[in-house]
Design an enzyme around this catalytic site. Structure first.
Site, PDB file in Angstrom:
ATOM      1  N   LYS A  42      -1.219   2.244 -13.945  1.00  0.00           N
ATOM      2  CA  LYS A  42      -2.310   2.946 -13.261  1.00  0.00           C
ATOM      3  C   LYS A  42      -1.736   3.972 -12.283  1.00  0.00           C
ATOM      4  O   LYS A  42      -0.525   3.964 -12.010  1.00  0.00           O
ATOM      5  CB  LYS A  42      -3.211   1.938 -12.541  1.00  0.00           C
ATOM      6  N   ARG A 139     -11.700  -9.000  -3.566  1.00  0.00           N
ATOM      7  CA  ARG A 139     -11.878  -7.596  -3.969  1.00  0.00           C
ATOM      8  C   ARG A 139     -12.910  -7.518  -5.089  1.00  0.00           C
ATOM      9  O   ARG A 139     -14.065  -7.229  -4.819  1.00  0.00           O
ATOM     10  CB  ARG A 139     -10.510  -7.036  -4.388  1.00  0.00           C
ATOM     11  N   HIS A 169      -6.106 -12.247  -9.292  1.00  0.00           N
ATOM     12  CA  HIS A 169      -5.048 -11.454  -8.646  1.00  0.00           C
ATOM     13  C   HIS A 169      -4.692 -12.098  -7.304  1.00  0.00           C
ATOM     14  O   HIS A 169      -5.570 -12.477  -6.541  1.00  0.00           O
ATOM     15  CB  HIS A 169      -5.557 -10.018  -8.428  1.00  0.00           C
ATOM     16  N   ARG A 225       1.276  -9.306 -15.244  1.00  0.00           N
ATOM     17  CA  ARG A 225       1.046  -7.873 -15.055  1.00  0.00           C
ATOM     18  C   ARG A 225       2.166  -7.310 -14.184  1.00  0.00           C
ATOM     19  O   ARG A 225       2.242  -7.562 -12.996  1.00  0.00           O
ATOM     20  CB  ARG A 225      -0.342  -7.657 -14.410  1.00  0.00           C
ATOM     21  N   TYR A 271       8.239  24.835  13.413  1.00  0.00           N
ATOM     22  CA  TYR A 271       7.025  24.850  14.245  1.00  0.00           C
ATOM     23  C   TYR A 271       7.207  23.995  15.485  1.00  0.00           C
ATOM     24  O   TYR A 271       7.712  22.873  15.415  1.00  0.00           O
ATOM     25  CB  TYR A 271       5.840  24.297  13.446  1.00  0.00           C
ATOM     26  N   CYS A 319       7.512  21.432   7.273  1.00  0.00           N
ATOM     27  CA  CYS A 319       6.421  22.382   7.036  1.00  0.00           C
ATOM     28  C   CYS A 319       5.685  21.992   5.746  1.00  0.00           C
ATOM     29  O   CYS A 319       6.006  20.990   5.116  1.00  0.00           O
ATOM     30  CB  CYS A 319       6.972  23.797   6.896  1.00  0.00           C
ATOM     31  N   MET A 320       4.733  22.821   5.340  1.00  0.00           N
ATOM     32  CA  MET A 320       3.953  22.517   4.138  1.00  0.00           C
ATOM     33  C   MET A 320       4.836  22.518   2.877  1.00  0.00           C
ATOM     34  O   MET A 320       4.673  21.674   1.996  1.00  0.00           O
ATOM     35  CB  MET A 320       2.818  23.527   3.984  1.00  0.00           C
ATOM     36  N   ASP A 321       5.779  23.458   2.811  1.00  0.00           N
ATOM     37  CA  ASP A 321       6.562  23.625   1.580  1.00  0.00           C
ATOM     38  C   ASP A 321       8.068  23.562   1.790  1.00  0.00           C
ATOM     39  O   ASP A 321       8.825  23.662   0.825  1.00  0.00           O
ATOM     40  CB  ASP A 321       6.267  24.994   0.947  1.00  0.00           C
TER      41      ASP A 321
HETATM   42  N1  PMH Z   1      -2.926  -6.400 -11.427  1.00  0.00           N
HETATM   43  C1  PMH Z   1      -3.823  -5.845 -10.603  1.00  0.00           C
HETATM   44  C2  PMH Z   1      -5.257  -6.206 -10.743  1.00  0.00           C
HETATM   45  C3  PMH Z   1      -3.399  -4.951  -9.618  1.00  0.00           C
HETATM   46  O1  PMH Z   1      -4.302  -4.418  -8.786  1.00  0.00           O
HETATM   47  C4  PMH Z   1      -2.012  -4.664  -9.503  1.00  0.00           C
HETATM   48  C5  PMH Z   1      -1.456  -3.758  -8.447  1.00  0.00           C
HETATM   49  C6  PMH Z   1      -1.126  -5.254 -10.393  1.00  0.00           C
HETATM   50  C7  PMH Z   1      -1.623  -6.135 -11.343  1.00  0.00           C
HETATM   51  C8  PMH Z   1       0.352  -5.017 -10.356  1.00  0.00           C
HETATM   52  O2  PMH Z   1       0.889  -5.550  -9.186  1.00  0.00           O
HETATM   53  P1  PMH Z   1       2.401  -5.239  -8.757  1.00  0.00           P
HETATM   54  O3  PMH Z   1       2.497  -3.757  -8.690  1.00  0.00           O
HETATM   55  O4  PMH Z   1       2.543  -5.882  -7.436  1.00  0.00           O
HETATM   56  O5  PMH Z   1       3.251  -5.804  -9.812  1.00  0.00           O
HETATM   57  N2  PMH Z   1      -2.386  -3.196  -7.599  1.00  0.00           N
HETATM   58  C9  PMH Z   1      -2.108  -2.641  -6.407  1.00  0.00           C
HETATM   59  C10 PMH Z   1      -3.090  -2.192  -5.534  1.00  0.00           C
HETATM   60  O6  PMH Z   1      -4.365  -2.256  -5.823  1.00  0.00           O
HETATM   61  N3  PMH Z   1      -2.567  -1.757  -4.419  1.00  0.00           N
HETATM   62  O7  PMH Z   1      -1.256  -1.883  -4.521  1.00  0.00           O
HETATM   63  C11 PMH Z   1      -0.948  -2.432  -5.741  1.00  0.00           C
END
Ligand code: PMH
Length: 389
Positions: A42, A139, A169, A225, A271, A319-321
């Protein structure tokens, strides 16, 4: 969403895909049971680039991909990736049909969602879902026993939806203290018992993130995961000493000097003129700034970079860049500057950068903006059409 391949600038992120494959292969060795690895890609592969990361992860032995949004899943499909993909966040009922069309699994945790969606699905093809239960993250997910029972009752009456997985989770898998983790784990077992009394052959049961897979491989059921440590990063600073093998970081950040000058004593930089030379100093200008996600705080927090294997402090405001560094000696325009990565015997890790900003490893690659091109390396062979590094 993908990073642009064309770049005229001397600042780039380098992603070592062979390290991603290595991290997956090593973590798989941890499990005695048959383990399916879901590579979490993701947020554009935590800033590494979702498609390239996903391809490397699949090559390394992952079988499933996890994303947060339906559009992230579609991006993978449009790149030709055929592996199963799960959207970990909530998708709207009216978009479930698109998921079916693209063969994408969805996370579901509301009875109302089931009721609304069943009428919106195309005939013949089934929607695959993973039920999410909330065991203490607070969550998303089914929270109470009553919610669970009514969800299951509804689900058992819907032909067009297939229960492919159940998951939860953890909130504290990356902390030394295991007590809250154990509370969540126990609650998951209790909820699973109720679920499995009605659905006996669910293909995937998963609860573990990277920290869980690395530390508690026996508590991961048949899938885990793998997110942050897929990229070679520790889930938290406090468990670095508990990691079962040396992760290999895939991400590094580099640039090149665009100007070098000798300033005399008493001259100021950037700056606010907050930095003033105390003697004759060699100063270099580096074309990276806060618009690249290289935040101003790197300077105020005493940040430094590597150049010709030596440390060079960032001086004055970023700075910005662009930003300025104090050079250890005269160096040429074009000299490589490493913000994150290794030069000769010295390294600045993602964790170093995160601790400097008082944040976690996750944020660092995510915050480096799309303006910085990602260059991919695989076993030290560059893909075609990339600048010389
Ligand atoms: N599964 C779910 C539902 C997650 O939200 C995440 C990571 C993972 C697996 C993977 O976790 P890991 O990267 O610790 O292995 N999600 C997030 C989050 O929402 N903010 O930071 C990590």
């Amino acid at each position: 969403m993908a990073f642009s391949q064309i770049s005229y600038r001397d600042t780039w992120v380098e992603i070592d895909l062979s390290n991603i494959k290595y991290n997956i292969r090593k973590v798989k060795e941890r499990f005695k049971q048959r383990m399916h690895v879901m590579a979490v890609v993701k947020a554009d592969g935590y800033g590494h680039g979702a498609v390239k990361t996903a391809e490397a992860a699949l090559e390394g032995g992952a079988e499933f991909l996890g994303v947060a949004l339906l559009e992230e899943a579609i991006e993978l499909r449009e790149a030709g990736i055929k592996a199963p993909v799960l959207v970990l966040g909530r998708t709207k009922p009216e978009d479930a049909e698109i998921a079916v069309q693209h063969d994408i699994s969805l996370t579901v945790f509301q009875r109302d969602w089931l009721i609304k969606t069943q009428n919106l699905l195309p005939a013949k093809k089934k929607l695959r879902i993973h039920m999410k239960v909330d065991t203490g993250m607070g969550r998303i997910g089914i929270h109470t026993h009553d919610e669970l029972v009514s969800f299951l009752k509804e689900l058992s009456q819907i032909e067009s939806i297939h229960l492919e997985g159940v998951f939860t989770h953890f909130a504290t898998a990356d902390e030394k203290d295991k007590s809250y983790f154990t509370k969540q784990y126990t609650r998951f077992i209790d909820m699973l018992e109720v679920i499995q009394s009605q659905f006996s052959d669910i293909p995937y049961i998963h609860c573990g993130n990277s920290a869980t897979g690395l530390r508690y491989p026996d508590q991961c059921f048949n899938m885990f995961r793998f997110g942050i440590s897929l990229y070679g990063l520790t889930p938290s600073a406090e468990i670095v000493d508990e990691l079962p093998f040396q992760l290999k970081e895939a991400f590094s950040l580099h640039s090149r000097l665009v100007q070098v000058k000798k300033l005399s004593e008493g001259e100021s930089i950037s700056y606010g003129a907050t930095y003033t030379t105390e003697a004759e100093e060699w100063i270099g200008t580096v074309p990276i700034g806060y618009a690249d996600g290289w935040y101003r705080y790197h300077s105020s927090a005493g940040g430094y970079v590597l150049i010709d294997g030596d440390k060079a402090p960032i001086i004055g405001r970023i700075c910005m860049d662009q930003m300025m560094i104090k050079l250890p000696r005269e160096l040429p325009v074009g000299e490589k500057v490493t913000m994150i990565g290794t030069q000769k015997q010295s390294s600045i890790t993602v964790l170093d950068a995160a601790q400097r900003l008082q944040t976690i490893t996750y944020e660092i690659p995510c915050m480096i903006s799309k303006r910085v091109p990602r260059i991919y390396k695989n076993n030290n062979n560059n893909f075609p059409s990339q600048p010389e590094i």
